[in-house]
Design a protein around this motif. Structure first.
Motif: not given
Length: 442
Positions: A415-422, A59-61, A426-429
Motif C-alpha cells: 500500500l503506497i502511503c504518504l509520509r511526513s517527517s516533521l 514536510a517529506g524526507q 516550525e512545523h507545529e506553527e
C-alpha cells in the motif's frame, strides 16, 4: 527572509577573532577574487535546482537545516581545516570532540563510555557491528525487517552472518520471531532500532533486555534518527520507558546531523564498555607523538575526519545543551506535537486511512479507496499535486500483509502511503498551512 543570513555576520566576526590568535607574518595567497565570484554565482544558480529542504513546507524526507551557530562554527573551523584523527592536526577540535561525545553519553545515561564522532551513521554502525563481530565471532547479526538497510550491507562487508526479524503492523520487532532465532544459539548481536527511518517506530527494548538475561547476545541501539527523543516530555509512556533503558545497551549510534542541528556528516558511536578499545589497537610511526592524551584515531576505524564537525557540534551544545527541559528538547517536542496534530486531523478525515499512530515525529497515511491499487493511484496523484502546491511530501510502501481486516480489496503487495517527517520545530506553527495545502491537493 527565506534563507537565514545572520550566521554570515557571526562568521565574519569569528574569523577576525580567530585570526587575532596567530601572531604570524602575513603571506600572499594570490586569490583571483573576480574569478571566484563568477564561479560562486554559478554555484548559487546550480544550487537553486533543489527542493526547499530548509522550509516548513518541506514536510517529506528527514532533512533538517543546521542551526545557524552550527553553520557558522563549522565554516569558521574550515579556515583552519583541522583533522580529528590525531592531536597533531586537531589541537583544539579533538578536545571539543571528546567533550561533545561525553555530553551524548551522559544524555543516554552511560556512566562510562568509549566513543567518537564519525562521518555519519553508516560509519558509526559499521564500527558497532565490527566490535560485535570481534566480541561474538562467527555469530549472526539480527535486525528487524524495518531496520535501516545499512545493517545488512555492513554485515556483508564485514563477512558477518545477518538475518532479518519480522515486525508487527506498527513496524516494531517481533520478539517471538526473535526468540525462535535466539534458541538456535547463533545470534551474537541484536540491533534495536530506536525510531525506524520509515515509520519512526521504536523497537521493544524492554523485551530485548529481558531476553538478554536468558540468551548470550549484545544489544546495539541504532538511534541514528531517534536518539534525541530521549530528552522530550511528550512521548507515549510505553515509548518513554524504552528510551529510559538505553543506558543498559552495549552500544549506541546517534546522528547529530539528523535531529542534532548539524551539517552533514556528523555521526557518533558510543560503547558502554571502554574495554572494547582493545579491538582498535594499532601503531602509527608518525601521528601520535605530539600529546600523551588519547588520540581519537586510536579508537576509530576512520583516519582523516573533519574537525569542523566537532567544532560545529561543540558550539551548538554551548548554546543549546542536549538536556531535558532545555530549549533544544522543547524544540524537539514541538516536532512531536506537530506529528500528533497532523495524525489527529488525518484520522478524523473521511478521506484518509492512518495505519498507526506516530510514535515519534513521522506520520504515515493512505488515501481511501475501494482497492489497494486504487489507493496507490490516488496516493501518487496526491504526492504530485502537493508538490505543485509547494507542499513537499514523501512516499512509503506499507506491506499489505500487515493490514488488519481492511474494508477494501487487497490486490497489491504494498500500500503506497504518504509520509511526513516533521523534524522542524516550525512545523507545529505551520501545521494549519500544511493541512490547507494537503486538502487542496486531493
Amino acid at each position: 527572509m527565506k534563507l537565514e543570513k545572520e550566521s554570515i555576520r557571526l562568521l565574519s566576526k569569528a574569523i577576525e577573532k580567530l585570526e587575532s590568535g596567530f601572531n604570524l607574518p602575513d603571506f600572499n595567497q594570490h586569490l583571483d577574487s573576480s574569478r571566484m565570484e563568477e564561479v560562486m554565482m554559478k554555484v548559487a544558480e546550480k544550487m537553486q535546482d533543489n527542493y526547499p529542504y530548509f522550509h516548513p513546507l518541506f514536510a517529506g524526507q528527514m532533512l533538517k537545516p543546521p542551526h545557524p551557530i552550527a553553520k557558522a562554527a563549522y565554516m569558521m573551523a574550515m579556515w583552519i581545516n583541522p583533522n580529528n584523527h590525531a592531536m597533531d592536526g586537531s589541537k583544539a577540535s579533538s578536545p571539543m570532540e571528546k567533550e561533545v561525545v561525553a555530553d551524548l553519553a551522559k544524555m543516554f545515561g552511560y556512566k562510562q563510555h568509549l566513543g567518537h564522532l564519525t562521518g555519519g551513521g553508516t560509519m558509526a554502525n559499521l564500527e558497532a557491528l565490527w566490535v560485535a563481530g570481534k566480541s561474538h565471532p562467527e555469530k549472526c547479526i539480527v535486525a528487524s525487517d524495518q531496520s535501516h538497510y545499512t545493517h545488512e550491507r555492513i554485515s556483508d562487508v564485514l563477512k558477518l552472518k545477518f538475518q532479518k526479524i519480522k515486525t508487527d503492523k506498527e513496524g516494531k520487532m517481533d520478539l517471538s520471531d526473535l526468540e525462535e532465532k535466539l534458541k538456535a544459539g547463533d545470534v551474537g548481536t541484536v540491533v534495536c532500532t530506536m525510531a525506524t527511518t520509515g515509520l519512526g517506530a521504536v523497537d521493544p527494548l524492554e523485551g530485548l533486555l529481558k531476553l538478554q538475561k536468558t540468551y548470550d547476545f549484545r544489544i546495539h541501539a541504532d538511534a541514528a534518527y531517534g536518539g534525541y527523543f530521549k530528552l522530550i516530555d511528550n512521548l507515549e509512556e510505553n515509548t518513554r520507558r524504552k528510551y529510559q533503558l538505553l543506558h543498559e545497551v552495549d552500544s549506541i549510534v546517534i546522528d547529530p546531523h539528523k535531529q542534532g542541528l548539524q551539517p552533514y556528516g556528523c555521526g557518533c558511536i558510543l560503547f558502554k564498555n571502554p574495554e572494547v578499545a582493545k579491538f582498535y589497537i594499532h601503531d602509527s610511526p608518525y601521528t601520535y607523538f605530539t600529546s600523551d592524551e588519547l588520540h581519537l584515531g586510536e579508537i576509530s576505524l576512520e583516519c582523516s575526519r573533519a574537525g569542523a564537525s566537532a567544532v560545529g557540534l561543540w558550539a551548538t551544545h554551548q548554546l543549546l545543551p542536549p538536556v531535558r527541559d532545555g530549549e533544544f528538547a522543547k524544540d524537539l517536542s514541538k516536532s512531536r506535537n506537530a506529528a500528533i496534530q497532523l495524525f489527529e486531523k488525518l484520522d478524523a478525515s473521511d478521506q484518509f486511512l492512518t495505519p498507526m499512530k506516530p510514535e515519534t515525529d513521522i506520520v504515515v497515511w493512505a488515501v481511501k479507496g475501494g482497492s489497494v491499487s486504487e489507493m496507490n493511484e490516488k496516493a501518487n496523484l496526491l504526492f504530485k499535486n502537493a508538490e505543485k502546491n509547494q507542499l513537499y511530501l514523501s512516499l512509503y510502501k506499507y506491506p499489505t500483509s500487515k493490514l488488519m481486516d481492511p474494508d477494501f480489496e487487497i490486490d497489491s503487495e504494498y500500500l503506497i502511503c504518504l509520509r511526513s517527517s516533521l523534524m522542524k520545530p516550525e512545523h507545529e506553527e505551520w501545521l494549519e498551512e500544511i493541512w490547507k495545502r494537503l486538502e487542496m491537493s486531493i
